[in-house]
Design a protein around this motif. Structure first.
Motif, mmCIF file in Angstrom:
data_model
loop_
_atom_site.group_PDB
_atom_site.id
_atom_site.type_symbol
_atom_site.label_atom_id
_atom_site.label_comp_id
_atom_site.label_asym_id
_atom_site.label_seq_id
_atom_site.Cartn_x
_atom_site.Cartn_y
_atom_site.Cartn_z
ATOM 1 N N THR A 86 0.850 -1.192 0.000
ATOM 2 C CA THR A 86 0.000 0.000 0.000
ATOM 3 C C THR A 86 0.881 1.236 0.000
ATOM 4 O O THR A 86 1.804 1.352 0.820
ATOM 5 N N VAL A 87 0.615 2.157 -0.917
ATOM 6 C CA VAL A 87 1.408 3.379 -1.025
ATOM 7 C C VAL A 87 0.475 4.590 -0.989
ATOM 8 O O VAL A 87 -0.737 4.472 -1.147
ATOM 9 N N THR A 88 1.093 5.751 -0.781
ATOM 10 C CA THR A 88 0.343 7.015 -0.798
ATOM 11 C C THR A 88 0.959 7.970 -1.821
ATOM 12 O O THR A 88 1.056 9.167 -1.598
ATOM 13 N N ALA A 89 1.400 7.402 -2.934
ATOM 14 C CA ALA A 89 2.053 8.193 -3.970
ATOM 15 C C ALA A 89 1.137 9.259 -4.545
ATOM 16 O O ALA A 89 1.600 10.292 -5.043
ATOM 17 N N THR A 114 9.188 2.632 -6.673
ATOM 18 C CA THR A 114 9.736 1.498 -5.943
ATOM 19 C C THR A 114 9.575 1.761 -4.460
ATOM 20 O O THR A 114 9.773 2.895 -4.003
ATOM 21 N N THR A 115 9.218 0.734 -3.712
ATOM 22 C CA THR A 115 9.087 0.861 -2.276
ATOM 23 C C THR A 115 10.163 0.036 -1.583
ATOM 24 O O THR A 115 10.566 -1.033 -2.065
ATOM 25 N N LEU A 116 10.634 0.563 -0.458
ATOM 26 C CA LEU A 116 11.529 -0.173 0.427
ATOM 27 C C LEU A 116 10.822 -0.334 1.763
ATOM 28 O O LEU A 116 10.531 0.663 2.431
ATOM 29 N N PRO A 117 10.543 -1.559 2.188
ATOM 30 C CA PRO A 117 9.924 -1.730 3.506
ATOM 31 C C PRO A 117 10.914 -1.423 4.616
ATOM 32 O O PRO A 117 12.137 -1.459 4.418
ATOM 33 N N GLY A 118 10.383 -1.120 5.795
ATOM 34 C CA GLY A 118 11.226 -0.703 6.904
ATOM 35 C C GLY A 118 12.268 -1.720 7.297
ATOM 36 O O GLY A 118 13.411 -1.363 7.617
ATOM 37 N N ASP A 119 11.938 -3.026 7.278
ATOM 38 C CA ASP A 119 12.901 -4.029 7.719
ATOM 39 C C ASP A 119 14.087 -4.128 6.769
ATOM 40 O O ASP A 119 15.233 -4.300 7.204
ATOM 41 N N ARG A 128 7.970 2.736 5.704
ATOM 42 C CA ARG A 128 8.068 2.511 4.267
ATOM 43 C C ARG A 128 8.728 3.710 3.595
ATOM 44 O O ARG A 128 8.549 4.856 4.016
ATOM 45 N N VAL A 129 9.519 3.416 2.560
ATOM 46 C CA VAL A 129 10.107 4.440 1.700
ATOM 47 C C VAL A 129 9.530 4.262 0.303
ATOM 48 O O VAL A 129 9.514 3.149 -0.227
ATOM 49 N N ILE A 178 10.436 12.282 -6.327
ATOM 50 C CA ILE A 178 10.484 12.504 -4.887
ATOM 51 C C ILE A 178 10.868 11.206 -4.185
ATOM 52 O O ILE A 178 10.710 10.103 -4.706
ATOM 53 N N ILE A 179 11.402 11.368 -2.970
ATOM 54 C CA ILE A 179 11.632 10.258 -2.047
ATOM 55 C C ILE A 179 10.763 10.538 -0.834
ATOM 56 O O ILE A 179 10.935 11.555 -0.159
ATOM 57 N N LYS A 180 9.858 9.648 -0.571
ATOM 58 C CA LYS A 180 8.815 9.871 0.420
ATOM 59 C C LYS A 180 8.985 8.873 1.566
ATOM 60 O O LYS A 180 9.004 7.665 1.353
ATOM 61 N N PHE A 181 9.095 9.400 2.783
ATOM 62 C CA PHE A 181 9.287 8.577 3.971
ATOM 63 C C PHE A 181 8.038 8.645 4.850
ATOM 64 O O PHE A 181 7.519 9.729 5.124
ATOM 65 N N ASP A 182 7.585 7.480 5.282
ATOM 66 C CA ASP A 182 6.483 7.394 6.225
ATOM 67 C C ASP A 182 6.970 6.653 7.463
ATOM 68 O O ASP A 182 7.389 5.489 7.370
ATOM 69 N N THR A 183 6.932 7.318 8.613
ATOM 70 C CA THR A 183 7.359 6.681 9.848
ATOM 71 C C THR A 183 6.219 5.832 10.417
ATOM 72 O O THR A 183 5.060 5.962 10.023
#
Length: 781
Positions: free
Chosen positions: A76-79, A94-99, A176-177, A196-201
């Motif tokens: 799930t993204v919020t692009a 592209t997404t990078l998961p937190g782990d 997620r990144v 953009i590079i979008k970070f969600d904590t």
């Protein structure tokens, strides 16, 4: 079953090759074929690596009992500023998961570690851990000044981090990144023509939970982070507090002063507190408070380590030693703090969201910029080589204040038409002080920036298979520059512009698991001012707005019963008035210029769950960039580098290379600076399940950076190629991941990769981080 799945995997690749969705052979027949000769080879390596890992995993799984079929998790993204399945969004992302991000950052690495870990994304910095520079699809900005603007925007928890110092906030407790490639001007505004590079904590949750993680490695590299969150008042008020400390001891000797372990280390502390208040079912308020302090070494410049005549590191290079006679061992100290308030009110048919943000920062970096010891009277061959003139400067950021306000309204309708519209306001103000050890004289300048915009976007299902998404944004931007103190008091400068940006995308569902899309988008970078030259008795420079129009076609697919996800995009963009920074030359100046350019290429992502215990990801991108501005010239290197461009000589009895001339190079036809042609990356995680929910696992990741020109002109020395870095982690997980213990290594081959250079009076370069190995442990509760 495993063999059958592998045959199906191979058949899927064959189908994509046949239908042209991933057709590497076509690239070799396009223009500039001489520059594209590695394309088929690299693409074959990409597919062969993924295939080899899949075969290895299958052979191991064949010895086990039949595996389950859980498939890949939906992403799930919020692009597009609303929650959606990544596969349904008509954007190359592209997404990078937190782990996975945590593993890449295990050695206390900073945000630059994302470079090459995502197709099309590169990052570097000549300011150490502060003021990173990002590039997407080859488009970025090499400007090292603290007032530099970038065409890649950093969005942290929905707040734009405009200044380069704010962009370096450390990454911890990240959910997620998202890396969005191509212009994002409709929903995210100016200064996003590259992406953009979008970070969600991680946000406060309904249950009390948290973690604590620590690692210890070479050079006393340490990292401790943790988080705790949950309800304070059930269903009404939740919290999450996240903390980080990371650091490394000094490990580089100064051969000039005789100091051992004089530089190379850092100490960094950061924290975040979030409060989620839901007084009613239709009102939600999220408060975010965060801060960071860092003290350590700025960039480590190393004199005369390249060539001459080639780009190989020479005998002057020793990773553990530098030869500084200035810079006080290059100290760096910064702090930045901020907060935001997000209020969402659901009115049924639509939701109104207000996001208010404030950021502040200050600090400074000092450097022995020439990277060595000596002056013009030293004999030829003195180690580490003659330094025509010393350079010891300090740049400080003072009183940065950034305020942002966004209000948007978005439909809640689940029908065929969805829309959103909003207003955005930005106000930024900061001062920069440049000084030197005797030269240059102390100079303080002030930059202010005010901008506002209105925007709207709609998405409509034309049929069950066709969807049209389109948006538009109007922006006004105003920047002012003033010299507050110094010897060279130049007139104030004001630049302003107004632009309309837009995008339109058409998506067609070939099936329930395969979507194809086409997208056209226009973005722009607002006009900007470069004032650092004022400290060196030169005028300030400015550049008009750059605009980028991008054309993309792509496919997003989920295959083999949701065990393979394969996405690919081909693009072309035309850029008008690119804001390039002509840096260095004999005068070591930093001058803004506008130039036209274009680029084309592709990127692809693969994620394959070969077995329930074996996950492979891979990515690849190719960027062909070209400066198309006719007759464009810039000053070439001030040292005796080997210029490959046509150039002319301008008489100068004080020329740094001693021949009495400065070289002016023609750069038309050159690639963009710091724009790797090829990037590929691959990760693999294999686990061996044990009793009671325990697991033994192995994770490895590798990333490659192809040919990269460091400056606007081309030379034999200031170009890199074949940079490869990898990491590995061997761990033991207890009780379904509640406890995790591991040994790790980052830059496991101890690769010595040049990341950038200083060209104004010698062949100076700076390199990547050394190999770091250590142990780690995590407790989740």
């Amino acid at each position: 079953m495993v063999a059958t799945r592998l045959e199906r995997l191979r058949s899927v690749f064959a189908e994509f090759l046949q239908c042209g969705l991933i057709k590497h052979s076509g690239f070799t027949s396009m223009n500039k074929s001489s520059r594209l000769s590695p394309s088929a080879g690299y693409f074959s390596v990409f597919l062969a690596s993924a295939s080899a890992l899949a075969v290895a995993g299958a052979s191991q799984a064949a010895a086990q009992e039949a595996e389950a079929s859980r498939g890949l998790d939906e992403i799930t993204v919020t692009a597009q500023r609303r929650e959606e399945n990544q596969q349904d969004v008509p954007i190359s992302l592209t997404t990078l998961p937190g782990d996975r991000l945590d593993t890449i950052l295990q050695n206390a690495e900073d945000i630059r570690a994302l470079g090459t870990r995502v197709p099309g994304l590169y990052a570097e910095s000549s300011n150490g851990r502060v003021a990173p520079r990002f590039y997407i699809r080859g488009l970025g900005n090499t400007d090292f000044d603290l007032a530099a603007s970038q065409p890649v925007s950093i969005i942290m928890d929905e707040i734009v981090q405009e200044n380069v110092v704010l962009k370096s906030f450390p990454l911890f407790d990240i959910e997620r990144v998202e890396v969005l490639r191509g212009p994002q001007g409709t929903l995210f505004g100016r200064n996003t023509p590259a992406g953009i590079i979008k970070f969600d904590t991680v946000k406060p949750g309904d249950e009390m939970e948290g973690y604590i993680s620590g690692s210890l490695g070479r050079f006393f590299t340490r990292k401790v982070e943790g988080a705790l969150g949950g309800p304070l008042i059930e269903d009404k008020l939740g919290f999450r507090i996240s903390l980080l400390h990371q650091g490394r001891n000094n490990w580089i000797d100064n051969g000039t002063t005789g100091e051992e372990n004089a530089l190379g280390g850092f100490d960094e502390y950061a924290g975040r507190l979030q409060l989620l208040w839901t007084p009613t079912d239709n009102i939600e308020t999220l408060l975010n408070f965060h801060g960071r302090d860092i003290d350590g070494t700025s960039a480590v410049f190393r004199a005369n380590i390249l060539g001459p005549g080639d780009n190989e590191l020479n005998a002057n290079f020793d990773r553990d030693v530098v030869f500084f006679d200035g810079g006080d061992n290059n100290p760096q100290s910064y702090s930045n703090y901020g907060g935001s308030a997000k209020i969402a009110i659901d009115f049924g048919a639509a939701t109104v969201t207000s996001i208010t943000g404030y950021e502040t920062a200050e600090g400074s970096s000092r450097g022995d910029i020439d990277g060595g010891t000596g002056a013009v009277f030293l004999p030829t061959g003195s180690f580490p080589g003659t330094i025509p003139f010393p350079s010891d400067t300090t740049d400080g950021l003072d009183d940065l204040d950034q305020f942002t306000q966004e209000v948007r309204i978005a439909s809640n309708d689940s029908g065929p038409f969805n829309w959103q519209a909003g207003f955005f306001y930005f106000d930024g103000d900061f001062t920069i002080t440049t000084t030197g050890d005797g030269f240059p004289p102390t100079t303080t300048v002030r930059h202010t920036n005010e901008s506002w915009a209105i925007f709207g976007q709609g998405s409509y299902d034309l049929t069950d298979r066709f969807n049209l998404t389109a948006g538009i944004r109007y922006t006004e931007d105003d920047k002012d520059f003033t010299v507050l103190s110094g010897i060279n008091i130049v007139p104030d400068i004001e630049v302003e512009d107004e632009k309309v940006t837009w995008d339109a995308a058409l998506t067609y569902s070939l099936s329930d698991t395969v979507n194809v899309f086409g997208r056209v988008a226009r973005g722009f970078r607002a006009p900007t001012i470069q004032g650092r030259n004022v400290a060196f008795f030169e005028p300030a420079s400015s550049a008009t707005s750059e605009t980028t129009t991008s054309y993309e076609i792509g496919v997003k697919s989920t295959l083999l019963e949701n065990r393979v996800r394969l996405n690919a995009t081909a693009f072309y963009y035309d850029a008008q008035d690119l804001q390039f920074s002509a840096i260095g030359g004999a005068g070591n100046l930093n001058v803004l210029i506008n130039a036209d350019g274009e680029a084309w290429g592709f990127e692809a992502d693969l994620e394959a769950l070969v077995t329930d215990n074996f996950l492979v990801t891979a990515g690849i991108s190719y960027n062909d960039t070209e400066i198309t501005e006719a007759g464009l010239e810039v000053g070439a290197c001030g040292s005796a580098c080997t210029i490959l461009d046509p150039f002319r000589q301008v008489p100068n009895p004080n020329a740094a290379d001693g021949d009495g001339f400065n070289e002016i190079a023609t750069i038309t036809g050159n690639p963009f600076p710091q724009a790797p042609d090829w990037i590929w990356n691959i990760t693999a995680r294999y686990g061996i399940p044990l009793a009671n929910g325990n697991e033994l696992y192995f994770f490895t990741d590798w990333a490659y950076q192809g040919e990269t020109n460091l400056f606007l002109y081309e030379s034999a020395e200031f170009v890199t190629d074949g940079n490869l870095e990898g990491g590995a982690r061997l761990g033991y997980s207890v009780d379904d991941g509640r406890v995790d213990m591991a040994v790790f290594a980052r830059n496991i081959l101890d690769a010595e990769n040049v990341k950038g250079g200083i060209d104004f009076n010698n062949l100076t370069g700076f390199v990547n981080e050394p190999r770091i190995y250590g142990v780690s442990a995590t407790l989740n509760f």
